[in-house]
Design a protein around this motif. Structure first.
Motif, short mmCIF file in Angstrom:
data_model
loop_
_atom_site.label_atom_id
_atom_site.label_comp_id
_atom_site.label_asym_id
_atom_site.label_seq_id
_atom_site.Cartn_x
_atom_site.Cartn_y
_atom_site.Cartn_z
N GLY A 119 0.81 -1.21 0.00
CA GLY A 119 0.00 0.00 0.00
C GLY A 119 0.84 1.26 0.00
O GLY A 119 1.94 1.28 0.56
N GLU A 120 0.33 2.29 -0.61
CA GLU A 120 1.05 3.57 -0.67
C GLU A 120 1.35 4.11 0.73
O GLU A 120 2.41 4.66 0.97
CB GLU A 120 0.24 4.61 -1.44
N GLU A 121 0.41 3.93 1.65
CA GLU A 121 0.58 4.53 2.97
C GLU A 121 1.40 3.70 3.93
O GLU A 121 2.15 4.24 4.74
CB GLU A 121 -0.79 4.83 3.58
N SER A 122 1.28 2.38 3.88
CA SER A 122 1.99 1.56 4.88
C SER A 122 2.88 0.48 4.29
O SER A 122 3.36 -0.37 5.02
CB SER A 122 0.99 0.95 5.86
N GLY A 123 3.10 0.52 2.98
CA GLY A 123 4.04 -0.40 2.36
C GLY A 123 3.58 -1.84 2.42
O GLY A 123 2.41 -2.15 2.36
N GLY A 124 4.53 -2.73 2.57
CA GLY A 124 4.27 -4.16 2.61
C GLY A 124 5.50 -4.89 2.12
O GLY A 124 6.53 -4.30 1.83
N THR A 125 5.40 -6.19 2.04
CA THR A 125 6.50 -7.02 1.57
C THR A 125 6.28 -7.33 0.10
O THR A 125 5.24 -7.87 -0.28
CB THR A 125 6.57 -8.34 2.37
N LEU A 126 7.26 -7.00 -0.72
CA LEU A 126 7.14 -7.25 -2.16
C LEU A 126 7.35 -8.73 -2.46
O LEU A 126 8.13 -9.40 -1.79
CB LEU A 126 8.16 -6.40 -2.92
N SER A 127 6.61 -9.22 -3.45
CA SER A 127 6.75 -10.61 -3.88
C SER A 127 6.47 -10.68 -5.37
O SER A 127 6.13 -9.67 -5.99
CB SER A 127 5.80 -11.51 -3.09
N ASP A 128 6.58 -11.87 -5.97
CA ASP A 128 6.37 -12.03 -7.41
C ASP A 128 4.96 -11.64 -7.84
O ASP A 128 4.75 -11.17 -8.94
CB ASP A 128 6.65 -13.47 -7.84
N THR A 129 4.00 -11.89 -6.96
CA THR A 129 2.61 -11.50 -7.24
C THR A 129 2.11 -10.69 -6.06
O THR A 129 2.16 -11.16 -4.92
CB THR A 129 1.72 -12.74 -7.46
N ILE A 130 1.66 -9.48 -6.33
CA ILE A 130 1.24 -8.59 -5.25
C ILE A 130 0.20 -7.59 -5.74
O ILE A 130 0.22 -7.15 -6.88
CB ILE A 130 2.47 -7.85 -4.65
N LEU A 134 -7.27 3.27 -6.41
CA LEU A 134 -6.54 2.49 -7.41
C LEU A 134 -6.07 1.17 -6.82
O LEU A 134 -5.46 1.15 -5.75
CB LEU A 134 -5.33 3.27 -7.91
N VAL A 135 -6.34 0.09 -7.52
CA VAL A 135 -5.90 -1.25 -7.11
C VAL A 135 -5.37 -1.94 -8.36
O VAL A 135 -6.06 -2.00 -9.37
CB VAL A 135 -7.06 -2.07 -6.51
N SER A 136 -4.15 -2.45 -8.27
CA SER A 136 -3.61 -3.20 -9.40
C SER A 136 -2.95 -4.48 -8.89
O SER A 136 -2.49 -4.55 -7.76
CB SER A 136 -2.62 -2.36 -10.20
N LEU A 137 -2.92 -5.47 -9.76
CA LEU A 137 -2.25 -6.73 -9.46
C LEU A 137 -1.02 -6.80 -10.35
O LEU A 137 -1.12 -6.69 -11.58
CB LEU A 137 -3.17 -7.91 -9.73
N VAL A 138 0.13 -6.97 -9.72
CA VAL A 138 1.40 -7.06 -10.44
C VAL A 138 1.93 -8.48 -10.27
O VAL A 138 2.03 -8.98 -9.15
CB VAL A 138 2.40 -6.01 -9.90
N HIS A 139 2.25 -9.10 -11.40
CA HIS A 139 2.81 -10.46 -11.39
C HIS A 139 4.13 -10.43 -12.16
O HIS A 139 4.17 -10.04 -13.32
CB HIS A 139 1.82 -11.44 -12.04
N PRO A 188 2.02 -5.48 -14.66
CA PRO A 188 0.62 -5.33 -14.25
C PRO A 188 -0.26 -6.29 -15.07
O PRO A 188 -0.12 -6.36 -16.29
CB PRO A 188 0.30 -3.87 -14.56
N VAL A 189 -1.12 -7.03 -14.36
CA VAL A 189 -2.00 -7.98 -15.05
C VAL A 189 -3.48 -7.72 -14.81
O VAL A 189 -4.33 -8.29 -15.49
CB VAL A 189 -1.64 -9.45 -14.69
N ALA A 190 -3.79 -6.86 -13.86
CA ALA A 190 -5.19 -6.51 -13.58
C ALA A 190 -5.22 -5.18 -12.84
O ALA A 190 -4.30 -4.88 -12.08
CB ALA A 190 -5.86 -7.59 -12.73
N VAL A 213 -11.75 -0.80 -15.61
CA VAL A 213 -11.32 -2.13 -15.19
C VAL A 213 -10.60 -2.80 -16.36
O VAL A 213 -11.10 -2.78 -17.49
CB VAL A 213 -12.51 -3.01 -14.76
N ALA A 214 -9.46 -3.41 -16.06
CA ALA A 214 -8.72 -4.14 -17.09
C ALA A 214 -8.08 -5.36 -16.46
O ALA A 214 -7.67 -5.33 -15.30
CB ALA A 214 -7.65 -3.25 -17.71
N ALA A 215 -7.99 -6.44 -17.26
CA ALA A 215 -7.30 -7.64 -16.82
C ALA A 215 -6.72 -8.34 -18.03
O ALA A 215 -7.36 -8.38 -19.09
CB ALA A 215 -8.24 -8.58 -16.07
N GLU A 216 -5.53 -8.87 -17.85
CA GLU A 216 -4.90 -9.62 -18.93
C GLU A 216 -5.83 -10.75 -19.38
O GLU A 216 -6.38 -11.47 -18.56
CB GLU A 216 -3.59 -10.21 -18.40
#
Length: 139
Positions: free
Chosen positions: A65-76, A98-103, A107-109, A122-125
């Motif tokens: 999240g923009e405000e509190s970060g998180g742990t990055l991984s291959d899919t997030i 804004l919400v996106s899925l990165v794999h 970006p895939v969704a 809305v968009a998705a691969e």
């Protein structure tokens, strides 16, 4: 990773879950200063917390999240709870969620929701780009 078209539907559900909170908080004052001209409101923090919990519960995928970060991984999931916070705080409708899925760094969704304008993109691969809603002259 599941099908991005299925995951984007879950992201839309998560965004629907926080839309009323977004609308009700319009005009919220700055609460956390991140820089000289950058800040977050309590609504930013609450929406990000809700999106993190909902997306993780529905999909099992972590959230950054923009405000509190998180742990990055291959899919997030990558979340900006209020894009345009200065506009939001000033009471302008030119802001959104804004919400996106990165794999694997791609970006895939994505969902870009503008509750005050009643507009969503809305968009998705593998799927079709959708754009719907918006103010109409009769509204």
């Amino acid at each position: 990773m599941n099908d991005p078209r299925e995951l984007v539907a879950l992201a839309e559900s998560a965004v629907d879950h926080v839309a009323d909170l977004f609308v009700a908080g319009l005009g919220a004052p700055p609460a956390v200063f991140k820089g000289e001209t950058d800040f977050a409101t309590e609504v930013d923090l609450r929406i990000e917390k809700e999106l993190r919990a909902t997306l993780t519960q529905l999909t099992g995928i972590g959230v950054y999240g923009e405000e509190s970060g998180g742990t990055l991984s291959d899919t997030i999931w990558v979340v900006d709870p209020i894009d345009g916070t200065a506009n939001y705080s000033a009471g302008s409708p030119l802001c959104g969620i804004l919400v996106s899925l990165v794999h694997e760094a791609r970006p895939v969704a994505a969902v870009a929701d503008f509750p005050l304008l009643r507009r969503r993109l809305v968009a998705a691969e593998g799927g079709t780009f959708r754009s719907f809603g918006g103010a109409h002259p009769s509204d």
